[in-house]
Design an enzyme around this catalytic site. Structure first.
Site, PDB file in Angstrom:
ATOM      1  N   GLY A 289      77.288 119.439 -75.162  1.00  0.00           N
ATOM      2  CA  GLY A 289      76.711 119.198 -73.843  1.00  0.00           C
ATOM      3  C   GLY A 289      76.669 117.702 -73.591  1.00  0.00           C
ATOM      4  N   SER A 290      75.743 117.278 -72.766  1.00  0.00           N
ATOM      5  CA  SER A 290      75.752 115.868 -72.367  1.00  0.00           C
ATOM      6  C   SER A 290      75.065 114.990 -73.423  1.00  0.00           C
ATOM      7  CB  SER A 290      75.079 115.720 -71.007  1.00  0.00           C
ATOM      8  OG  SER A 290      73.770 116.216 -71.067  1.00  0.00           O
TER       9      SER A 290
ATOM     10  N   GLU B 206      78.710 117.587 -79.943  1.00  0.00           N
ATOM     11  CA  GLU B 206      79.879 117.062 -79.226  1.00  0.00           C
ATOM     12  C   GLU B 206      79.415 116.831 -77.797  1.00  0.00           C
ATOM     13  OE1 GLU B 206      82.110 116.094 -81.117  1.00  0.00           O
ATOM     14  OE2 GLU B 206      81.513 117.287 -82.855  1.00  0.00           O
TER      15      GLU B 206
ATOM     16  N   GLU C 122      80.172 108.952 -66.554  1.00  0.00           N
ATOM     17  CA  GLU C 122      80.773 110.298 -66.618  1.00  0.00           C
ATOM     18  C   GLU C 122      80.315 111.077 -65.380  1.00  0.00           C
ATOM     19  OE1 GLU C 122      79.344 113.451 -69.306  1.00  0.00           O
ATOM     20  OE2 GLU C 122      81.424 113.846 -69.842  1.00  0.00           O
TER      21      GLU C 122
ATOM     22  N   CYS D  96      85.242 117.927 -70.798  1.00  0.00           N
ATOM     23  CA  CYS D  96      84.794 116.700 -71.458  1.00  0.00           C
ATOM     24  C   CYS D  96      85.979 115.777 -71.690  1.00  0.00           C
ATOM     25  CB  CYS D  96      84.112 117.051 -72.765  1.00  0.00           C
ATOM     26  SG  CYS D  96      85.099 118.148 -73.763  1.00  0.00           S
TER      27      CYS D  96
END
Ligand code: NAD
Length: 541
Positions: free
Chosen positions: A265-266, A293, A425, A327
């Protein structure tokens, strides 16, 4: 395994079906989509193999058709979160003692269920819930998840076969125990395959799991859970709960038996979780494994010798597929001035030709972004770019959320390499380009390396071997997955193990053996055959 050294089927990547007009697979998905769209589904919590309906529900709708209700999902409170943990712990001993070939068989069966009877359903659920077009749904929900399941079984046997040297007098055996406690899997909205893999990989290695999917992926999460059940995952081994993420996470991390987190996730959310684990560290029975990740700000850098058509295609696909919500999506692009006019011309033609709309119409390349929050955030960056003097929108820039959360694929050209959309992002169909002078290749490599806190994926394009080599070594820490003359997205399990460093995660490489090592705690067993009976060594005389 007591009675044979069993060999598992050699893992092969699942062939991607092409869904050409008139193909049976296209008809099957279209029918599943229609049926699921016209029904309403109720997603329970799955605790100890039982459907738990709490009555505290939220609705699920399609991002491309947000007024249409697909169904509801039930939410857990603190008590049920604790029940999921307790249930997992109660299932642990039996599951940990289950022979590996039984665990392997369950997950290989899950792979075959997806490849066959569930394929249309899991793809349609991913199209409805996450607004993937059919091709994006196929490569994610079907092929990548099948690949994770098959390859992980093979990787598990490779790990188990890694054994230390022994002598004739002593036999050294390494036993790959599951972690002592339970694993918490927290998954993002954007890949059904990741949602399935994070709980499954830990469970395959003998762990019990509490899985918390994203609220924006509940429909396909339900299909994954149904497949796991049908494949024979025993009650209590994988428990799926959803609800207030902060409350659930706080409850889970407060457990002394918390043994590891498998997160995607973030970056901000992962940093918060890491901090909470740190605060609780003396309460745990064992040091937890922390695997995360996280975000990316992925780049393409193109040398003056690169082929403009290849570069433009890499931007069109790498930047805009699944609306840039990967991502690995290319979002900051550095182009040499001499190729820029040709890249620009093709890119504008390509982006103009993208069809946008519902994934039900399979000729659409672009669909909606995931939520209203994401839509509003993207629209605000686009509005700002329209005002800023150092930014120019060369195509796109429109948006409309009246029916679905549609953001036009947008390309911003900036004269400032640190412009906000070059560094933040955005997770949407917005690509920013910076054009550099041909002579500044070396400086631009340094710029790429220093611009972002992230280091997930990146790509270099050139026909000059020396220029390529300079980028490959100059950018060695700028990306965990680095591509030469190819787009930076589309990693395939077993071929390109995936993960990045810096603020992009712990780089434990999903889709490889490296990830599975994190879910075991090896025990060394030395057995001596003729045991000494006198402490005196010969040198003592
Ligand atoms: P997100 O961080 O919003 O959510 C991820 C998960 O964390 C969800 O299950 C969510 O419910 C949970 N969560 C949210 N707030 C939480 C909190 N306060 N405490 C605990 N859990 C919480 O991410 P997303 O929008 O679902 O996914 C997009 C992000 O994931 C992007 O940053 C993307 O780069 C990243 N991503 C990374 C990879 C990778 O392999 N590096 C792969 C896919 C996605």
């Amino acid at each position: 395994m007591g009675k044979g050294f069993f060999k598992v089927p050699v893992a092969k990547n699942e062939p991607v079906k092409d869904y050409a007009v008139g193909s049976p697979e296209r008809a099957a998905v279209a029918a599943a989509y229609k049926e699921m769209y016209n029904a309403t589904v109720e997603v329970p919590l799955y605790i100890n193999g039982k459907d738990v309906k709490t009555g505290d529900t939220d609705t699920m709708s399609c991002p491309h058709d947000h007024k249409h209700i697909l169904g509801t999902y039930h939410k857990a409170d603190k008590k049920l979160t604790q029940e999921a943990i307790d249930t997992a712990l109660a299932a642990r001993d039996k599951w940990a003692a289950t022979p590996w070939e039984q665990r392997a068989a369950i997950f290989l069966r899950a792979a075959e269920l997806i490849a066959g009877p569930y394929r249309a359903k899991i793809n349609a659920a991913t199209m409805l819930a996450q607004s993937k077009n059919i091709f994006q749904a196929e490569i994610d929900a079907s092929c990548e998840l099948i690949d994770f399941l098959r390859f992980n079984v093979q990787f598990m046997t490779e790990i188990y076969s890694e054994q230390p040297e022994s002598t004739s007098g002593a036999w050294n055996r390494l036993e790959y125990r599951p972690l002592e406690g339970f694993v918490y899997a927290v998954t993002p909205f954007n890949f059904t395959a990741i949602a399935g893999n994070l709980p499954a990989s830990a469970a395959l290695m003998g762990n019990v799991v509490v899985w918390k999917p994203s609220a924006s992926q509940m429909y396909s999460a339900k299909v994954v859970m149904d497949i796991f059940r049908e494949a024979g995952v025993p009650d209590g081994v994988i428990n799926m709960i959803v609800g207030d993420p902060a409350m659930i996470t706080e409850t889970v991390l407060a457990s002394p038996d918390f043994a590891g987190i498998h997160f995607t996730g973030s970056t901000g959310v992962f940093n918060g979780i890491w901090g909470q684990i740190g605060t609780n560290i003396s309460n745990y029975k064992t040091y937890p494994r922390i695997v995360g990740e996280t975000g990316g700000k992925d780049f393409i850098i193109a040398h003056k010798t690169s082929n403009p058509a290849q570069v433009a295609t890499a931007i069109a696909r790498g930047g805009f597929e699944f609306q840039g919500q990967k991502c690995s999506a290319a979002s900051r692009i550095y182009l040499s001035e001499s190729i820029w006019p040709a890249v620009k011309e093709q890119l504008i033609t390509d982006v103009k030709s993208f069809k946008m709309g519902s994934p039900e119409d399979m000729s659409n390349f672009i669909t909606a972004v995931i939520t209203e929050g994401s839509f509003d955030k993207l629209a605000s960056y686009i509005d700002q770019a329209k005002k800023d003097e150092n930014a120019e929108i060369i195509i796109g820039g429109g948006y409309d959320k009246s029916e679905g959360y549609f953001i036009e694929p947008t390309i911003i050209v900036t004269t400032d390499p640190n412009y906000t959309t070059m560094t933040t992002e955005l997770f949407g169909p917005v690509v920013t380009i910076y054009v550099f002078e041909d002579k500044d290749w070396t400086e631009t490599i340094k710029l790429v390396d220093n611009t972002s806190e992230y280091a997930l994926t990146g790509a270099v394009f050139s026909e000059d071997r020396y220029a390529l080599e300079e980028a490959i070594s100059g950018l060695q820490n700028a990306a965990g997955n680095f591509y030469v003359n190819d787009k930076p997205s589309g990693a395939v399990v077993g071929q390109q193990p995936f993960g990045g460093a810096r603020a992009s995660g712990t780089n434990d490489k999903a889709g490889s053996k490296l990830n599975l090592y994190r879910w075991v705690s090896p025990r060394m067993i030395k057995e001596t055959f003729v045991t000494p009976t006198n402490y005196r060594y010969p040198f003592l005389g």
